[in-house]
Write a protein that holds these residues in place. Structure first.
Motif, PDB file in Angstrom:
ATOM      1  N   TRP A 155       0.827  -1.204   0.000  1.00  0.00           N
ATOM      2  CA  TRP A 155       0.000   0.000   0.000  1.00  0.00           C
ATOM      3  C   TRP A 155       0.858   1.249   0.000  1.00  0.00           C
ATOM      4  CZ3 TRP A 155      -5.100   0.330  -0.796  1.00  0.00           C
ATOM      5  CH2 TRP A 155      -5.828  -0.853  -0.722  1.00  0.00           C
ATOM      6  N   TRP A 177       0.495   5.269   0.783  1.00  0.00           N
ATOM      7  CA  TRP A 177      -0.427   6.166   1.452  1.00  0.00           C
ATOM      8  C   TRP A 177      -0.078   7.612   1.170  1.00  0.00           C
ATOM      9  CZ3 TRP A 177      -4.706   4.314   3.625  1.00  0.00           C
ATOM     10  CH2 TRP A 177      -4.748   2.956   3.902  1.00  0.00           C
ATOM     11  N   ARG A 211      -6.520   9.764   5.317  1.00  0.00           N
ATOM     12  CA  ARG A 211      -5.471   9.602   4.317  1.00  0.00           C
ATOM     13  C   ARG A 211      -5.948   8.536   3.350  1.00  0.00           C
ATOM     14  NH1 ARG A 211      -0.497   9.470   6.115  1.00  0.00           N
ATOM     15  NH2 ARG A 211      -0.925   9.625   8.307  1.00  0.00           N
ATOM     16  N   GLY A 214      -5.112   5.553   0.537  1.00  0.00           N
ATOM     17  CA  GLY A 214      -4.092   4.589   0.155  1.00  0.00           C
ATOM     18  C   GLY A 214      -4.459   3.909  -1.148  1.00  0.00           C
ATOM     19  N   PHE A 257       3.963   5.167   6.663  1.00  0.00           N
ATOM     20  CA  PHE A 257       2.854   4.798   5.787  1.00  0.00           C
ATOM     21  C   PHE A 257       3.259   4.760   4.311  1.00  0.00           C
ATOM     22  CE2 PHE A 257       0.946   6.798   9.502  1.00  0.00           C
ATOM     23  CZ  PHE A 257       0.122   5.781   9.936  1.00  0.00           C
TER      24      PHE A 257
END
Length: 146
Positions: free
Chosen positions: A42, A44, A59, A61, A114
């Motif tokens: 992922w 982000w 947020r 992703g 992230f």
């Protein structure tokens, strides 16, 4: 009577086997993550506050062709243009530039939270301080006696 007990036992075994298989299937689905996703890479985006420039927000992703949103929070004391998810190691502040009245320092990327995209190096500046720091004062009556 004996035949009825055997049939009951066989039915009980079939039901037990079905329950075990169903439990195994649920564990596999849990391993896929939220929404049954098989993605593990992922990427982000930055946390966008719901109101103003800090506080609770969301947020987004992406992974392959999937998109999902996640809750996040931007600290209210964090107003840097490079974002709260990019962590940098900074050097010392440079000398004051008399023309601009600012001093600056550089930072190199230490960690990207992230998997957000961060600049590898950044330069930040702030106004020069004009007043000298006061020297700490000693307490009266505790100095050397002459």
């Amino acid at each position: 009577m004996r035949g009825l007990g055997s049939v009951t036992l066989v039915l009980l075994l079939v039901l037990l086997t079905a329950a075990v298989l169903e439990a195994g299937k649920n564990k596999k689905e849990k391993g896929k993550g939220k929404n049954g996703s098989e993605c593990d890479e992922w990427r982000w985006g930055a946390c966008i506050p719901n109101n103003g420039d800090c506080g609770a927000g969301m947020r987004e992703g992406t992974c392959k062709e999937e998109t999902k949103k996640s809750k996040c929070k931007v600290p209210c004391n964090w107003k840097k243009e490079f974002g709260a998810d990019c962590k940098y190691k900074f050097g010392s502040w440079g000398e004051c530039d008399a023309n601009t009245g600012t001093k600056s320092r550089s930072g190199t990327l230490k960690k990207a939270l992230f998997n957000v995209e961060c600049q590898q190096t950044i330069k930040v500046s702030k106004p020069c301080t004009t007043k000298a720091k006061p020297k700490p004062k000693g307490k009266k009556g505790r100095g050397k006696e002459n």
